[in-house]
Write an enzyme that holds these catalytic residues in place. Structure first.
Site, PDB file in Angstrom:
ATOM      1  N   GLU A 174       0.741  -1.235  -0.019  1.00 17.80           N
ATOM      2  CA  GLU A 174      -0.011   0.109   0.082  1.00 17.80           C
ATOM      3  C   GLU A 174       0.739   1.346   0.160  1.00 17.80           C
ATOM      4  OE1 GLU A 174      -4.240  -1.755   1.912  1.00 17.80           O
ATOM      5  OE2 GLU A 174      -2.722  -0.465   3.391  1.00 17.80           O
ATOM      6  N   GLU A 365      -5.931  -8.223  -0.640  1.00 18.41           N
ATOM      7  CA  GLU A 365      -6.675  -7.944   0.627  1.00 18.41           C
ATOM      8  C   GLU A 365      -8.049  -7.411   0.465  1.00 18.41           C
ATOM      9  OE1 GLU A 365      -4.882  -5.162   3.349  1.00 18.41           O
ATOM     10  OE2 GLU A 365      -2.865  -5.885   2.638  1.00 18.41           O
TER      11      GLU A 365
END
Length: 473
Positions: A174, A365
């Site tokens: 991320e 995710e």
């Protein structure tokens, strides 16, 4: 009957700092995650371990000592792949050593061997919010160009060591969170709000060079392996049809896509020039940097998806581990933690990204954080989690029908782990329950939830059961 593509990578995902524990065993040095209390969003960054305080990551769920038990459960569920990260400070305790820590390397050898024994492919993130603490305190994190060399040494070490064992790598977790949680994502201590954007974009450049060098090493050491990038890419909708809201939301979206633009396309996007000019940003680059970035683009785009958000022009820009925090969307239900539930948003973002990049996508995710209760008979009926994931997988299959090339899906996380955002155990994501509370009490016993067998059936049928269930609903 519909199903998912042949060879689809059904799996689960965790991070070392949220699961392993053993924070100072076998030569491991302290990482940023080891000195955070109450999570990386709104928590306390102590800079050192203070006596008398509880740090959830120090034991986490003790995956370091219990990984064989956990992997056996994952194999029983039928997982085809398992995403985790390598704790950088297990390999180089301070981040700047010349030689790696052999005990740390051996742990991941053993872990990957155990996964492969069950025919579970490791999907490995090189840096997942666990930068060695020394690299922050001594070098000021990714603002310092020296970290490129430290990261290259680390990447070369693990890519060489695990050649033939790991086929799927991701560079940074991320990475677009540099903007919203810069300390956790990039070890960037914001000391002056005036220079915040300058620091973020300079650190980002160093990460782009490091990412490209890691991709170059991967291609040289393991030509059959793939190196992806990983971003948080939940969609941002304009709050109204006011053109001001629409364009402001578009510009906010670019703050995330900036990272994938560079790592996938291999050059800085044209819109970056205006951002830098208007904010007085001057990114220092060395000769050869742009060539390295251009010639070593990633092979696939991994991303997390939990929720969507809506944005109104001029509103403060805030974010946490789920993405940008926007205004309430009246069309969506919410989780127990107040996160909007937007399955169609996953289809939307898959199409957005595949249209833009035309490279394989990997949802690494996606999951439902909620409170789970053990019933009188010992069962855990987590129907809300099943419903959340079922609806998202149905929309993912629609995205595949739309023409999006999707490699796989890894449920976050298959067993309950420490929340990165809040440091809690009460916020549970797993299809395996772990007996531990927010204060660190519990037996750490593993217990299968209702969702365990449900997900097992999804994998066994390659998704066909989703449509059977959908027809009955």
């Amino acid at each position: 009957m519909k199903e998912f593509p042949k060879g689809f990578l059904w799996g689960g995902a965790i991070a070392a700092n949220q699961a392993e524990g053993a924070w100072n065993e076998d030569g491991k040095g302290p990482a940023i995650s080891d000195v955070y209390r109450n999570g990386i969003v709104g928590g306390h960054f102590d800079g050192e371990v203070l006596e008398g305080h509880y740090y959830a990551s120090h034991e986490a769920i003790d995956f370091y000592h219990r990984y064989k038990e956990d992997i056996a459960l994952l194999a029983e569920a039928g997982l085809k792949c398992f995403r985790t990260s390598i704790a950088w400070s297990r390999i180089f305790p301070n981040g700047d050593e010349e030689q790696p820590n052999e005990k740390g390397l051996q742990f991941y050898d053993d872990l990957f061997d155990e996964l492969l024994r069950y025919n579970i492919e490791p999907v490995i993130t090189i840096s997942h919010f666990e930068i060695p603490l020394n690299l922050i305190l001594k070098y000021d994190g990714w603002k310092n160009r020296k970290l490129i060399g430290f990261f290259e040494r680390y990447a070369r070490t693990i890519l060489t060591r695990y050649k033939g064992k790991v086929k799927y790598w991701m560079n940074f977790n991320e990475i677009n969170h540099f903007h919203t949680i810069p300390l956790a994502a990039g070890g960037i201590l914001i000391k002056d709000e005036q220079s915040k954007l300058q620091d973020i974009y300079q650190a980002s450049h160093h990460v782009f060079v490091a990412s490209a060098l890691a991709k170059k090493l991967c291609s040289e050491i393991s030509p059959d392996a793939k190196m992806g990038c990983m971003l948080s890419l939940s969609p941002i909708y304009p709050h109204t049809c006011n053109p001001e809201d629409i364009f402001d939301a578009y510009e906010l979206r670019r703050r995330s896509l900036f990272y994938s633009d560079v790592m996938i396309r291999g050059y800085y996007p044209s819109y970056a020039k205006r951002i830098w000019r208007e904010h007085g940003i001057s990114v220092k680059m060395e000769e050869g940097d742009l060539e390295i970035i251009r010639e070593n683009t990633v092979d696939y785009l991994g991303f997390s998806y939990y929720r969507s958000s809506t944005h109104k022009a001029g509103m403060p820009i805030l974010g946490n581990t789920g993405g940008i925090i926007g205004l309430e969307n009246p069309y969506l239900e919410k989780t127990e933690w107040g996160w909007p539930i937007d399955p169609k948003g996953l289809r939307f973002v898959c199409n957005e990204l595949y249209d833009r990049y035309q490279i394989p996508l990997f949802i690494v995710e996606n999951g439902y954080g909620g409170i789970d209760e053990i019933g009188e008979n010992g069962e855990i009926h987590d129907d809300a989690r099943i419903d959340y994931i079922r609806k998202h997988l149905l929309q993912l299959q629609e995205a595949i029908e739309d023409g999006c090339e999707v490699m796989g899906y890894t449920w976050w996380g298959p067993m309950d782990i420490v929340s990165a955002g809040t440091g809690e155990m009460r916020k549970r994501y797993g299809f395996i329950y772990v007996d531990k509370d927010n204060d660190g009490n519990g037996t750490l016993e593993r217990r299968k939830k209702k969702s365990f067998n449900w997900y097992k059936s999804v994998i066994e049928t390659n998704g066909k059961v989703l449509f059977e269930t959908n027809d009955k609903c």
